[in-house]
Design a protein around this motif. Structure first.
Motif, short mmCIF file in Angstrom:
data_model
loop_
_atom_site.label_atom_id
_atom_site.label_comp_id
_atom_site.label_asym_id
_atom_site.label_seq_id
_atom_site.Cartn_x
_atom_site.Cartn_y
_atom_site.Cartn_z
N ALA A 146 -40.67 7.54 40.86
CA ALA A 146 -42.01 8.10 41.04
C ALA A 146 -42.21 9.28 40.08
O ALA A 146 -41.31 10.10 39.89
N SER A 147 -43.39 9.35 39.49
CA SER A 147 -43.69 10.46 38.60
C SER A 147 -43.91 11.74 39.41
O SER A 147 -44.06 11.70 40.63
N ARG A 148 -43.97 12.87 38.70
CA ARG A 148 -44.18 14.14 39.41
C ARG A 148 -45.54 14.18 40.09
O ARG A 148 -45.66 14.67 41.22
N TRP A 149 -46.56 13.69 39.42
CA TRP A 149 -47.88 13.68 40.03
C TRP A 149 -47.93 12.77 41.25
O TRP A 149 -48.52 13.10 42.27
N ARG A 150 -47.27 11.59 41.14
CA ARG A 150 -47.24 10.66 42.28
C ARG A 150 -46.49 11.27 43.44
O ARG A 150 -46.90 11.14 44.60
N THR A 151 -45.40 11.95 43.16
CA THR A 151 -44.62 12.61 44.22
C THR A 151 -45.43 13.71 44.88
O THR A 151 -45.44 13.86 46.10
N PHE A 152 -46.15 14.47 44.06
CA PHE A 152 -46.96 15.56 44.61
C PHE A 152 -48.09 15.02 45.47
O PHE A 152 -48.35 15.52 46.57
N ALA A 153 -48.79 13.98 45.00
CA ALA A 153 -49.95 13.46 45.71
C ALA A 153 -49.56 12.71 46.97
O ALA A 153 -50.29 12.75 47.97
N SER A 154 -48.42 12.00 46.95
CA SER A 154 -48.05 11.14 48.07
C SER A 154 -47.11 11.81 49.06
O SER A 154 -47.06 11.41 50.23
N ILE A 155 -46.36 12.82 48.64
CA ILE A 155 -45.35 13.42 49.52
C ILE A 155 -45.64 14.90 49.76
O ILE A 155 -45.76 15.35 50.91
N THR A 156 -45.77 15.66 48.69
CA THR A 156 -45.90 17.11 48.83
C THR A 156 -47.23 17.52 49.46
O THR A 156 -47.28 18.33 50.38
N LEU A 157 -48.32 16.94 48.95
CA LEU A 157 -49.64 17.34 49.45
C LEU A 157 -49.83 17.00 50.93
O LEU A 157 -50.34 17.85 51.69
N PRO A 158 -49.44 15.80 51.40
CA PRO A 158 -49.53 15.56 52.86
C PRO A 158 -48.67 16.52 53.67
O PRO A 158 -49.06 16.92 54.77
N HIS A 159 -47.50 16.87 53.13
CA HIS A 159 -46.65 17.83 53.84
C HIS A 159 -47.31 19.20 53.92
O HIS A 159 -47.14 19.92 54.91
N LEU A 160 -48.08 19.56 52.89
CA LEU A 160 -48.71 20.88 52.86
C LEU A 160 -50.03 20.93 53.62
O LEU A 160 -50.63 22.02 53.70
N SER A 161 -50.49 19.81 54.16
CA SER A 161 -51.82 19.78 54.78
C SER A 161 -51.94 20.80 55.90
O SER A 161 -52.95 21.52 55.99
N ARG A 162 -50.93 20.92 56.76
CA ARG A 162 -51.03 21.88 57.86
C ARG A 162 -51.01 23.32 57.36
O ARG A 162 -51.70 24.17 57.92
N LEU A 178 -49.95 28.82 41.87
CA LEU A 178 -48.91 29.86 41.78
C LEU A 178 -47.71 29.51 42.65
O LEU A 178 -46.56 29.76 42.26
N ALA A 179 -47.96 28.94 43.82
CA ALA A 179 -46.84 28.58 44.70
C ALA A 179 -45.98 27.49 44.07
O ALA A 179 -44.74 27.53 44.18
N ILE A 180 -46.61 26.53 43.40
CA ILE A 180 -45.83 25.48 42.73
C ILE A 180 -44.97 26.08 41.62
O ILE A 180 -43.80 25.70 41.44
N LEU A 181 -45.53 27.04 40.89
CA LEU A 181 -44.76 27.68 39.83
C LEU A 181 -43.61 28.52 40.40
O LEU A 181 -42.50 28.51 39.88
N LEU A 182 -43.88 29.24 41.49
CA LEU A 182 -42.86 30.10 42.08
C LEU A 182 -41.79 29.31 42.83
O LEU A 182 -40.73 29.87 43.14
N ASP A 183 -42.06 28.05 43.12
CA ASP A 183 -41.06 27.22 43.80
C ASP A 183 -39.96 26.77 42.85
O ASP A 183 -38.92 26.29 43.29
N ARG A 184 -40.18 26.94 41.56
CA ARG A 184 -39.17 26.58 40.57
C ARG A 184 -38.26 27.78 40.31
O ARG A 184 -38.65 28.93 40.48
N LYS A 185 -37.06 27.50 39.88
CA LYS A 185 -36.11 28.56 39.57
C LYS A 185 -36.27 28.98 38.11
O LYS A 185 -36.27 28.14 37.22
N PHE A 186 -36.43 30.28 37.89
CA PHE A 186 -36.50 30.81 36.54
C PHE A 186 -36.05 32.27 36.57
O PHE A 186 -36.01 32.91 37.64
#
Length: 312
Positions: A211-227, A111-119
């Motif tokens: 980088a693909s969206r999945w690669r960006t999420f796995a390598s950048i976003t997910l480590p940033h969200l760990s805390r 839900l957070a990933i969906l709400l982070d987009r503008k719509f």
């Protein structure tokens, strides 16, 4: 003359240090003095009852037998760990906590990933998703019991066309569904805050590099969200392990003890069995287990913060 003046200045500085430190100590005490009533209040309503609980845990004290109170040492604790109902309630508590935290995190992340987009209408959707967390737990439990799980008039009966009594056949799963619904918005808010704190320049650089969206999420976003994920797990586990409203209002711990957790079993022993000694021992054991888990989680989280912050 210059040789004699140096010791004189050093001596004056040495004499001025205690006065400066004393002044700083006095200033710090004056700043903290207004907090003293709040500290006394917190100690009075939290630590004194706990100390009284520890005292009663070493006593044989049953309200239906006045005058029979006496010291029994560790007998109450021995009875607690040999009580199969207590061990079953402990297992239900672990299952309830782990499953609810895990599913709340996964759904909250999506839900957070969906709400982070503008719509269009994002603000309204955010408000609607937060609403379950703002409802009182007792009201939420009654809402699910009457409008979702009722075998005759419930929404599940309308959708699936069955007359299944969900609270009788799947008591613990029904409670889990309500708790997950209650705590998913909390997880969503924490993870959404983490997503919005992410550097946009880094994401743009990853996109430019192909980088693909999945690669960006796995390598950048997910480590940033760990805390943020660790913080959500810690807070969610501390609160969910103390769940009482949903079990009391939806299943009463039944059928039998199928959905009984530690808080509800302690309530039964204290207010239905009137056994203050054993219920106090159960409460102390529950607090100790919760503190062990919370301490381990806090150390892990602080270690992550230190590594991310470059502190060694």
């Amino acid at each position: 003359m210059s040789t004699l003046s140096v010791p004189t200045k050093q001596t004056a500085a040495a004499h001025s240090r205690p006065a400066t430190e004393k002044k700083q100590t006095s200033s710090a005490f004056k700043r903290r003095l207004p907090l003293l009533p709040a500290l006394i209040f917190v100690l009075a309503v939290t630590q004194l009852p706990f100390l009284l609980t520890v005292f009663y845990s070493f006593q044989s004290y049953n309200l239906v037998r006045p005058g029979s109170q006496h010291f029994v040492g560790l007998d109450n604790y021995i009875d607690v760990f040999t009580d199969t109902t207590f061990l079953g309630a402990l297992l239900n508590t672990v299952v309830l906590t782990v499953v609810c935290v895990l599913f709340s995190l996964l759904i909250g992340l999506g839900l957070a990933i969906l709400l982070d987009r503008k719509f269009l209408g994002r603000g309204i959707v955010r408000t609607l998703l937060i609403t379950p967390f703002l409802i009182l737990p007792a009201a939420g439990a009654l809402l699910w019991k009457t409008t979702m799980f009722d075998p005759t008039y419930g929404l599940l009966h309308f959708v699936f066309g069955t007359d299944v009594d969900w609270l009788s056949k799947f008591p613990l799963a029904s409670v889990m569904a309500q708790v997950i619904w209650q705590w998913t918005p909390f997880m969503t808010l924490l993870i959404l805050a983490g997503l919005q704190s992410q550097s946009k320049e880094v994401l743009e650089a990853a996109s430019v590099d192909g980088a693909s969206r999945w690669r960006t999420f796995a390598s950048i976003t997910l480590p940033h969200l760990s805390r943020f994920l660790q913080l959500a797990t810690l807070l969610g586990a501390i609160y969910i392990v103390n769940s009482f409203d949903a079990i009391f209002l939806m299943t009463q711990g039944g059928p039998g003890t199928a959905s009984t957790n530690l808080p509800y079993y302690i309530y039964q022993r204290a207010f239905e069995g009137f056994d203050i000694g054993q219920s106090s021992a159960m409460g102390v054991v529950t607090v100790i287990l919760t503190m062990i888990v919370a301490t381990f989680a806090l150390r892990l989280m602080f270690r992550t913060f230190s590594v991310d912050g470059g502190v060694k």
